[in-house]
Design an enzyme around this catalytic site. Sequence first.
Site, PDB file in Angstrom:
ATOM      1  CG  ASP A  47       7.344  -3.492   1.070  1.00  0.00           C
ATOM      2  OD1 ASP A  47       6.836  -2.443   1.501  1.00  0.00           O
ATOM      3  OD2 ASP A  47       7.099  -3.957  -0.061  1.00  0.00           O
ATOM      4  CE  LYS A  89      10.569   1.768   4.607  1.00  0.00           C
ATOM      5  NZ  LYS A  89      10.524   0.482   3.865  1.00  0.00           N
ATOM      6  N   GLY A 120       3.740   1.682   2.419  1.00  0.00           N
ATOM      7  CA  GLY A 120       2.775   1.001   3.289  1.00  0.00           C
ATOM      8  C   GLY A 120       3.571   0.490   4.471  1.00  0.00           C
ATOM      9  CG  HIS A 121       5.908   2.628   6.499  1.00  0.00           C
ATOM     10  ND1 HIS A 121       6.628   3.741   6.814  1.00  0.00           N
ATOM     11  CD2 HIS A 121       6.349   2.243   5.271  1.00  0.00           C
ATOM     12  CE1 HIS A 121       7.466   4.024   5.827  1.00  0.00           C
ATOM     13  NE2 HIS A 121       7.292   3.134   4.867  1.00  0.00           N
ATOM     14  CD  GLN A 158       8.920   4.979  -1.206  1.00  0.00           C
ATOM     15  OE1 GLN A 158       9.418   6.070  -1.070  1.00  0.00           O
ATOM     16  NE2 GLN A 158       7.665   4.733  -0.888  1.00  0.00           N
TER      17      GLN A 158
HETATM   18  P1  GDP Z   1       7.781  -1.266   5.661  1.00  0.00           P
HETATM   19  O1  GDP Z   1       7.210  -0.731   4.396  1.00  0.00           O
HETATM   20  O2  GDP Z   1       9.277  -1.262   5.657  1.00  0.00           O
HETATM   21  O3  GDP Z   1       7.227  -0.634   6.895  1.00  0.00           O
HETATM   22  O4  GDP Z   1       7.364  -2.820   5.698  1.00  0.00           O
HETATM   23  P2  GDP Z   1       5.902  -3.412   5.356  1.00  0.00           P
HETATM   24  O5  GDP Z   1       4.992  -3.108   6.468  1.00  0.00           O
HETATM   25  O6  GDP Z   1       5.486  -3.036   3.993  1.00  0.00           O
HETATM   26  O7  GDP Z   1       6.248  -4.958   5.271  1.00  0.00           O
HETATM   27  C1  GDP Z   1       6.822  -5.664   6.315  1.00  0.00           C
HETATM   28  C2  GDP Z   1       5.889  -6.829   6.676  1.00  0.00           C
HETATM   29  O8  GDP Z   1       6.560  -7.749   7.486  1.00  0.00           O
HETATM   30  C3  GDP Z   1       4.683  -6.387   7.489  1.00  0.00           C
HETATM   31  O9  GDP Z   1       3.597  -7.212   7.179  1.00  0.00           O
HETATM   32  C4  GDP Z   1       5.142  -6.584   8.928  1.00  0.00           C
HETATM   33  O10 GDP Z   1       4.063  -6.796   9.804  1.00  0.00           O
HETATM   34  C5  GDP Z   1       5.956  -7.844   8.774  1.00  0.00           C
HETATM   35  N1  GDP Z   1       7.096  -7.969   9.707  1.00  0.00           N
HETATM   36  C6  GDP Z   1       7.908  -7.024  10.209  1.00  0.00           C
HETATM   37  N2  GDP Z   1       8.893  -7.584  10.930  1.00  0.00           N
HETATM   38  C7  GDP Z   1       8.701  -8.918  10.893  1.00  0.00           C
HETATM   39  C8  GDP Z   1       9.415 -10.037  11.412  1.00  0.00           C
HETATM   40  O11 GDP Z   1      10.443  -9.930  12.073  1.00  0.00           O
HETATM   41  N3  GDP Z   1       8.902 -11.289  11.137  1.00  0.00           N
HETATM   42  C9  GDP Z   1       7.778 -11.462  10.403  1.00  0.00           C
HETATM   43  N4  GDP Z   1       7.363 -12.698  10.181  1.00  0.00           N
HETATM   44  N5  GDP Z   1       7.086 -10.429   9.895  1.00  0.00           N
HETATM   45  C10 GDP Z   1       7.549  -9.174  10.111  1.00  0.00           C
HETATM   46  P1  IMO Z   2       7.584   1.161   1.647  1.00  0.00           P
HETATM   47  O1  IMO Z   2       7.821   2.520   2.275  1.00  0.00           O
HETATM   48  C1  IMO Z   2       8.127  -1.439  -1.807  1.00  0.00           C
HETATM   49  C2  IMO Z   2       8.062   0.447  -5.760  1.00  0.00           C
HETATM   50  C3  IMO Z   2       6.897   0.113  -6.667  1.00  0.00           C
HETATM   51  C4  IMO Z   2       7.569   0.243  -8.011  1.00  0.00           C
HETATM   52  C5  IMO Z   2       8.526   1.425  -7.809  1.00  0.00           C
HETATM   53  C6  IMO Z   2       7.980   2.762  -8.266  1.00  0.00           C
HETATM   54  O2  IMO Z   2       6.345   0.497   2.073  1.00  0.00           O
HETATM   55  O3  IMO Z   2       8.816   0.331   1.781  1.00  0.00           O
HETATM   56  P2  IMO Z   2       6.103   4.433  -7.379  1.00  0.00           P
HETATM   57  O4  IMO Z   2       4.679   4.214  -7.011  1.00  0.00           O
HETATM   58  O5  IMO Z   2       6.938   4.971  -6.270  1.00  0.00           O
HETATM   59  O6  IMO Z   2       6.263   5.233  -8.634  1.00  0.00           O
HETATM   60  O7  IMO Z   2       6.678   2.973  -7.730  1.00  0.00           O
HETATM   61  O8  IMO Z   2       8.777   1.474  -6.417  1.00  0.00           O
HETATM   62  N1  IMO Z   2       7.679   0.965  -4.431  1.00  0.00           N
HETATM   63  C7  IMO Z   2       7.770   0.246  -3.292  1.00  0.00           C
HETATM   64  N2  IMO Z   2       8.122  -1.033  -3.090  1.00  0.00           N
HETATM   65  N3  IMO Z   2       7.837  -0.640  -0.756  1.00  0.00           N
HETATM   66  C8  IMO Z   2       7.508   0.654  -0.941  1.00  0.00           C
HETATM   67  O9  IMO Z   2       7.365   1.523   0.081  1.00  0.00           O
HETATM   68  C9  IMO Z   2       7.424   1.143  -2.266  1.00  0.00           C
HETATM   69  N4  IMO Z   2       7.106   2.349  -2.813  1.00  0.00           N
HETATM   70  C10 IMO Z   2       7.286   2.214  -4.124  1.00  0.00           C
HETATM   71  O10 IMO Z   2       6.424  -1.192  -6.439  1.00  0.00           O
HETATM   72  O11 IMO Z   2       8.351  -0.884  -8.272  1.00  0.00           O
HETATM   73 MG    MG Z   3       5.850  -1.297   2.909  1.00  0.00          MG
END
Ligand code: GDP
Ligand code: IMO
Ligand code: MG
Length: 423
Positions: A13, A16, A40-41, A224
């Site tokens: 998270d 990416k 979840g991207h 991840q």
């Molecule tokens: P990913 O799994 O690495 O793609 O990241 P996620 O989408 O799960 O979580 C990142 C969260 O931070 C999302 O809700 C993005 O919209 C938000 N986000 C990304 N970059 C920034 C930033 O620079 N500032 C803020 N406030 N939010 C951001």
């Molecule tokens: P993105 O790509 C954050 C965490 C779960 C749990 C552990 C194992 O959005 O960054 P799993 O379902 O893979 O067996 O869970 O890994 N986890 C993540 N945490 N971002 C993710 O993906 C994750 N994918 C798995 O919360 O702790």
């Molecule tokens: Mg994510």
Amino acid sequence: MTVDLLLGLQWGDEGKGKIVDVLTSSYDIIARFQGGPNAGHTLEFEGNKHVLHTIPSGIFHPNAVNLIGNGVVIDPVIFIQEIENLAPYGINFDEKLLISKKAHLILPTHRLLDAASEASKGKAKIGSTLKGIGPTYMDKTGRNGIRVGDIFASNWDEKYKKLSNKHMEMLKTFEGIIEFNLKEMEEVFLESIEALRKFKMVDSEHYLHQAQKAGKKILAEGAQGSLLDVDFGTYPFVTSSTTTAAGACTGLGIAPNKIKEVFGIFKAYATRVGSGPFPTELFDQDGETMGRVGNEFGATTGRSRRCGWLDLVALKYSIKINGVTQLMMMKGDVLSGFKKIRVCTAYQTSKGLQDYLPYDISDKEIQPVYETLDGWEEDLTQMTDVTQFPKNFLHYIEYLEEALETPIKIVSVGPDRAQTIYR
Ligand code: GDP
Ligand code: IMO
Ligand code: MG
């Protein structure tokens, strides 16, 4: 032509999805190399917000081909749902989306096994996303799995039944720990398999080799983060795939000497969702503020993310393991208003000061050693150039670059595509 890699350096998270979307205009192919719908991207542009789970984050660009690599595990139900969510965009999936025939399939019974395994662990649970990730990778390495290409085989029904029945036998050992209606789950699954058959399946390693020969630019998208890597993460509180740079080689068939830039993404603080060690976790007002301002809720499960200060011990470790060449710092805007910013520079353990991640981090008592920097008041979200950055924010960036011995090339100051500043 060479390949660039983009991956998360913390517990996932990091942002990416946003950065892949920003970089896609410079690439011909975006290729996801591991993980599955546990990811979840999130992408935001022109007032729209999207969460992608299986589909690579370059899908909104008109010219890039998006490839789901052999290292990915696919749940057809979630995949088809993602496709339906993209309907308003009129994307030509025939031309823009390719799936490796070697990617493994998540069956409904994999999800049940994941749920039963977690329920049986009680307090010691991993905090899995319950998407069936662990059991599917176990079947892959155990040589029992079903690959996406198998849905075209004449004995597909038989293959499916055989594995599903085996899982039902395994579920008996959990003695009714979860309730489920397999018939209902199977109905949706089999409908989704029908729908999946219409998508373009390829020998993706061959496709990528041809593309490299033709001089195409490829960006490999990780899921991840490095601290969730099955080998190098905070085991056993990890996911079941190789989330580090090596995963791009095994998950796409890309040779190590073809990788050029390795983009490492990190948040200006740290978060973790699910169980497991997190030495710099905060349980005070600061942690609460990070979670609220940063909107730290899981993009896949909606769970609230644990928050804490940036951990340089862990970050240096991730940079080494991945061979990161450039850093990208996300969410600096969330720290505006903090009087003091803390950064963990070492761990105090019973064996003394330690500056690397110990093997038994999950059982060890670790006290983070902090350095304290001055914060900044200014809102960063409307800034468009580094010259507008407050002095203390610039100092934070420069301090980190020096400590991490790696340049920070992109600074993100908000979730939108446009809130991205190059240095
Ligand atoms: P990913 O799994 O690495 O793609 O990241 P996620 O989408 O799960 O979580 C990142 C969260 O931070 C999302 O809700 C993005 O919209 C938000 N986000 C990304 N970059 C920034 C930033 O620079 N500032 C803020 N406030 N939010 C951001
Ligand atoms: P993105 O790509 C954050 C965490 C779960 C749990 C552990 C194992 O959005 O960054 P799993 O379902 O893979 O067996 O869970 O890994 N986890 C993540 N945490 N971002 C993710 O993906 C994750 N994918 C798995 O919360 O702790
Ligand atoms: Mg994510």
